[in-house]
Design an enzyme around this catalytic site. Structure first.
Site, PDB file in Angstrom:
ATOM      1  CE  LYS A   7       2.300 -17.913  -1.447  1.00  0.00           C
ATOM      2  NZ  LYS A   7       1.502 -19.154  -1.597  1.00  0.00           N
ATOM      3  CG  ASP A  38      -1.612 -20.519   0.157  1.00  0.00           C
ATOM      4  OD1 ASP A  38      -1.113 -20.563   1.305  1.00  0.00           O
ATOM      5  OD2 ASP A  38      -1.055 -21.037  -0.834  1.00  0.00           O
ATOM      6  CG  ASP A  43      -8.013  -5.021   2.078  1.00  0.00           C
ATOM      7  OD1 ASP A  43      -8.980  -4.554   2.705  1.00  0.00           O
ATOM      8  OD2 ASP A  43      -7.957  -5.029   0.827  1.00  0.00           O
ATOM      9  CG  ASP A  94     -13.593  -7.236   2.984  1.00  0.00           C
ATOM     10  OD1 ASP A  94     -13.438  -6.524   3.994  1.00  0.00           O
ATOM     11  OD2 ASP A  94     -14.068  -6.794   1.908  1.00  0.00           O
ATOM     12  CE1 TYR A 121      -3.218  -2.930   1.071  1.00  0.00           C
ATOM     13  CE2 TYR A 121      -4.541  -0.945   1.147  1.00  0.00           C
ATOM     14  CZ  TYR A 121      -4.454  -2.312   1.084  1.00  0.00           C
ATOM     15  OH  TYR A 121      -5.590  -3.069   1.036  1.00  0.00           O
TER      16      TYR A 121
HETATM   17  P1  NAD Z   1     -18.246  -2.853   0.346  1.00  0.00           P
HETATM   18  O1  NAD Z   1     -17.557  -3.306   1.573  1.00  0.00           O
HETATM   19  O2  NAD Z   1     -18.714  -1.464   0.302  1.00  0.00           O
HETATM   20  O3  NAD Z   1     -19.490  -3.817   0.060  1.00  0.00           O
HETATM   21  C1  NAD Z   1     -19.362  -5.222  -0.175  1.00  0.00           C
HETATM   22  C2  NAD Z   1     -20.717  -5.890   0.061  1.00  0.00           C
HETATM   23  O4  NAD Z   1     -21.008  -5.871   1.461  1.00  0.00           O
HETATM   24  C3  NAD Z   1     -21.871  -5.182  -0.618  1.00  0.00           C
HETATM   25  O5  NAD Z   1     -22.801  -6.111  -1.082  1.00  0.00           O
HETATM   26  C4  NAD Z   1     -22.496  -4.345   0.496  1.00  0.00           C
HETATM   27  O6  NAD Z   1     -23.854  -4.080   0.336  1.00  0.00           O
HETATM   28  C5  NAD Z   1     -22.248  -5.227   1.712  1.00  0.00           C
HETATM   29  N1  NAD Z   1     -22.114  -4.438   2.941  1.00  0.00           N
HETATM   30  C6  NAD Z   1     -21.031  -3.716   3.345  1.00  0.00           C
HETATM   31  N2  NAD Z   1     -21.290  -3.095   4.499  1.00  0.00           N
HETATM   32  C7  NAD Z   1     -22.550  -3.420   4.841  1.00  0.00           C
HETATM   33  C8  NAD Z   1     -23.384  -3.068   5.951  1.00  0.00           C
HETATM   34  N3  NAD Z   1     -22.957  -2.267   6.934  1.00  0.00           N
HETATM   35  N4  NAD Z   1     -24.639  -3.577   5.985  1.00  0.00           N
HETATM   36  C9  NAD Z   1     -25.067  -4.405   5.020  1.00  0.00           C
HETATM   37  N5  NAD Z   1     -24.332  -4.759   3.950  1.00  0.00           N
HETATM   38  C10 NAD Z   1     -23.081  -4.271   3.870  1.00  0.00           C
HETATM   39  O7  NAD Z   1     -17.246  -3.165  -0.838  1.00  0.00           O
HETATM   40  P2  NAD Z   1     -17.255  -2.649  -2.368  1.00  0.00           P
HETATM   41  O8  NAD Z   1     -18.643  -2.574  -2.871  1.00  0.00           O
HETATM   42  O9  NAD Z   1     -16.264  -3.492  -3.042  1.00  0.00           O
HETATM   43  O10 NAD Z   1     -16.652  -1.189  -2.278  1.00  0.00           O
HETATM   44  C11 NAD Z   1     -17.412  -0.002  -2.342  1.00  0.00           C
HETATM   45  C12 NAD Z   1     -16.496   1.189  -2.104  1.00  0.00           C
HETATM   46  O11 NAD Z   1     -16.036   1.192  -0.757  1.00  0.00           O
HETATM   47  C13 NAD Z   1     -15.245   1.186  -2.974  1.00  0.00           C
HETATM   48  O12 NAD Z   1     -15.092   2.495  -3.468  1.00  0.00           O
HETATM   49  C14 NAD Z   1     -14.121   0.828  -2.008  1.00  0.00           C
HETATM   50  O13 NAD Z   1     -12.876   1.394  -2.379  1.00  0.00           O
HETATM   51  C15 NAD Z   1     -14.630   1.443  -0.730  1.00  0.00           C
HETATM   52  N6  NAD Z   1     -14.097   0.862   0.520  1.00  0.00           N
HETATM   53  C16 NAD Z   1     -13.904   1.724   1.572  1.00  0.00           C
HETATM   54  C17 NAD Z   1     -13.516   1.242   2.806  1.00  0.00           C
HETATM   55  C18 NAD Z   1     -13.349   2.183   3.969  1.00  0.00           C
HETATM   56  O14 NAD Z   1     -13.971   3.231   4.019  1.00  0.00           O
HETATM   57  N7  NAD Z   1     -12.524   1.821   4.964  1.00  0.00           N
HETATM   58  C19 NAD Z   1     -13.350  -0.137   2.990  1.00  0.00           C
HETATM   59  C20 NAD Z   1     -13.580  -0.987   1.908  1.00  0.00           C
HETATM   60  C21 NAD Z   1     -13.968  -0.478   0.673  1.00  0.00           C
HETATM   61  C1  IPM Z   2     -10.195  -1.335   4.201  1.00  0.00           C
HETATM   62  C2  IPM Z   2     -10.362  -0.829   2.790  1.00  0.00           C
HETATM   63  C3  IPM Z   2      -9.180   0.040   2.420  1.00  0.00           C
HETATM   64  C4  IPM Z   2      -7.934  -0.857   2.426  1.00  0.00           C
HETATM   65  C5  IPM Z   2      -9.281   0.795   1.085  1.00  0.00           C
HETATM   66  C6  IPM Z   2     -10.544   1.584   0.985  1.00  0.00           C
HETATM   67  C7  IPM Z   2      -8.085   1.681   0.867  1.00  0.00           C
HETATM   68  O1  IPM Z   2     -10.539  -1.874   1.897  1.00  0.00           O
HETATM   69  O2  IPM Z   2     -10.089  -0.510   5.120  1.00  0.00           O
HETATM   70  O3  IPM Z   2     -10.201  -2.555   4.400  1.00  0.00           O
HETATM   71  O4  IPM Z   2      -7.670  -1.555   1.433  1.00  0.00           O
HETATM   72  O5  IPM Z   2      -7.240  -0.849   3.440  1.00  0.00           O
HETATM   73 MN    MN Z   3     -10.836  -3.784   2.839  1.00  0.00          MN
END
Ligand code: NAD
Ligand code: IPM
Ligand code: MN
Length: 367
Positions: free
Chosen positions: A196, A228, A252, A256, A146
């Protein structure tokens, strides 16, 4: 009376909706404690701030964050299509990385918790979940790919290329590994170091440091697991894990996945801790697919408040009350739609109703 200044950064997508529930809880906690008061100041951050102020982390927000005792952040980012409207070097994600770098928030705590009684939220079979899942993922947050040098261009063969560097030095690794051992000592004294090292030199160094630090914590059982394989074990035997520690990108991805085994990313709060300042945010993104519908799960945001109460303000008892209040709402049969499974007998509630029910439950507990 202690007054804590909290910068509120709702951000994008579902950020505003889930932040509103966090604010509800913070105001209630304030009213329950005569000796504590919260000074809550919202500020622009993320893509919405870029559109309104020309920057994802505007100067005024930086100043507010610099002066805050803690920062509570919602979610940032746009959908794939929308994100093209902002130059990539000024994106919301870059703003977030700048905040992590500025406050050196190297220790990211991502708890992964589901009691056996709520096993119906999870896509895993009841026999896999057993008495419940209780893992703490500790992710290094300010190193690795990153933050390494990056370049892209045309190479000598005329091909487009990109290159990015993965850097870790021993101090960067040691400090996060120490955090993980200390966390394991407060829990079930089991630590999985995820790496890894069969391919990456950075992982060889990582593993060396874990082995050097381990003798300081003889009571902690240490396991080394390849990243993995760790992904598989999270699905097949999640109850084997207590604390897991890993570098930035692995953390990260696996955190998830951990949200997936619980049933929703909406169950994933987090704390991002630095030497002097910490900020708190859900682990997930702005969920553009469900934004504006009052269906986002605010557990991740309210859980981040609980982590802030404990880790930044030492309000351990109230943090525990808040976790219990949220678990109590689930136990009473309510959830937002992300966690519902047909036939599980769950009553669906919206984002605001979930927050109201948590507030009501908390209000009924001794402070
Ligand atoms: P996302 O985490 O936003 O969503 C992934 C899935 O999880 C979606 O189906 C969403 O509806 C569901 N989801 C997430 N949070 C939820 C909640 N609180 N309640 C119910 N459902 C929930 O991932 P994405 O769609 O790949 O990314 C969307 C945007 O968010 C991208 O622009 C990405 O860069 C950004 N992002 C930001 C952060 C952060 O603010 N720390 C973290 C991850 C992704
Ligand atoms: C998280 C998010 C961030 C990361 C992005 C939005 C930069 O995915 O907080 O997990 O990759 O660290
Ligand atoms: Mn993330």
């Amino acid at each position: 009376m202690t007054q804590y200044k909290i910068a509120l950064l709702p951000g994008d997508g579902i950020g505003e909706e889930i932040m509103a529930e966090a604010v509800k809880i913070l105001q209630l906690v304030d009213s329950r404690h005569d000796d504590v008061s919260f000074d809550l100041t919202p500020a622009p951050f993320g893509a919405s701030a870029w559109f309104s102020h020309g920057s994802c982390w505007p100067e005024e927000t930086q100043t507010l964050c610099d002066g805050a005792d803690a920062i509570l952040k919602g979610t940032i980012g746009l959908s794939h299509a929308e994100s093209k409207k902002i130059p990539s070097d000024q994106s919301a994600e870059k703003g977030l990385l700048a905040m992590r770098r500025r406050y050196d928030t190297y220790a990211n705590f991502r708890p992964v918790f589901l009691p056996g009684s709520l096993g119906h939220f999870s896509p895993l079979k009841p026999e896999i979940i057993g008495d419940g899942i209780d893992i703490l993922i500790i992710r290094e947050l300010v190193g690795g790919l990153y933050f390494g040098e990056k370049e892209a261009g045309i190479n000598a063969e005329g091909l487009r290329y990109a290159r990015e560097q993965l850097d870790y030095d021993e101090n960067q690794i040691r400090r996060i590994v120490e955090v993980a051992f200390q966390a394991a000592m407060k829990r079930r004294r089991k630590l999985h170091s995820v790496h890894k090292s069969n391919v990456l030199k950075s992982s060889v160094l990582w593993t060396e440091i874990v082995e050097e630090v381990a003798p300081e914590y003889p009571e902690v059982e240490v396991h080394h697991v390849l990243v993995d394989a760790a992904a598989t074990y999270l699905c097949l035997k999640p109850t084997d894990f207590d604390v897991m520690v890993m570098e930035n990108l692995f953390g990260d991805i696996l955190s998830d996945q951990a949200g997936g085994i619980l049933g929703s990313l909406g169950l994933m709060p987090s704390a991002c801790v630095g030497p002097e300042k910490s900020y708190y945010e859900p682990s997930h993104g702005s969920a553009p697919d469900i934004a504006g519908q009052n269906i986002a799960n605010p557990y991740s945001m309210i859980g981040s408040v609980a982590m802030m109460l404990e880790m930044s303000f030492g309000m351990t008892k109230e943090a525990e009350n808040l976790w219990q209040a949220m678990q109590g709402v689930f136990a009473a049969g309510y959830s937002t739609p992300d966690l519902s499974r047909p036939g599980a007998g769950v009553t669906l509630v919206g984002t605001d109703e979930f927050g109201d029910r948590v507030a009501e439950a908390l209000d009924g507990m001794p402070a």
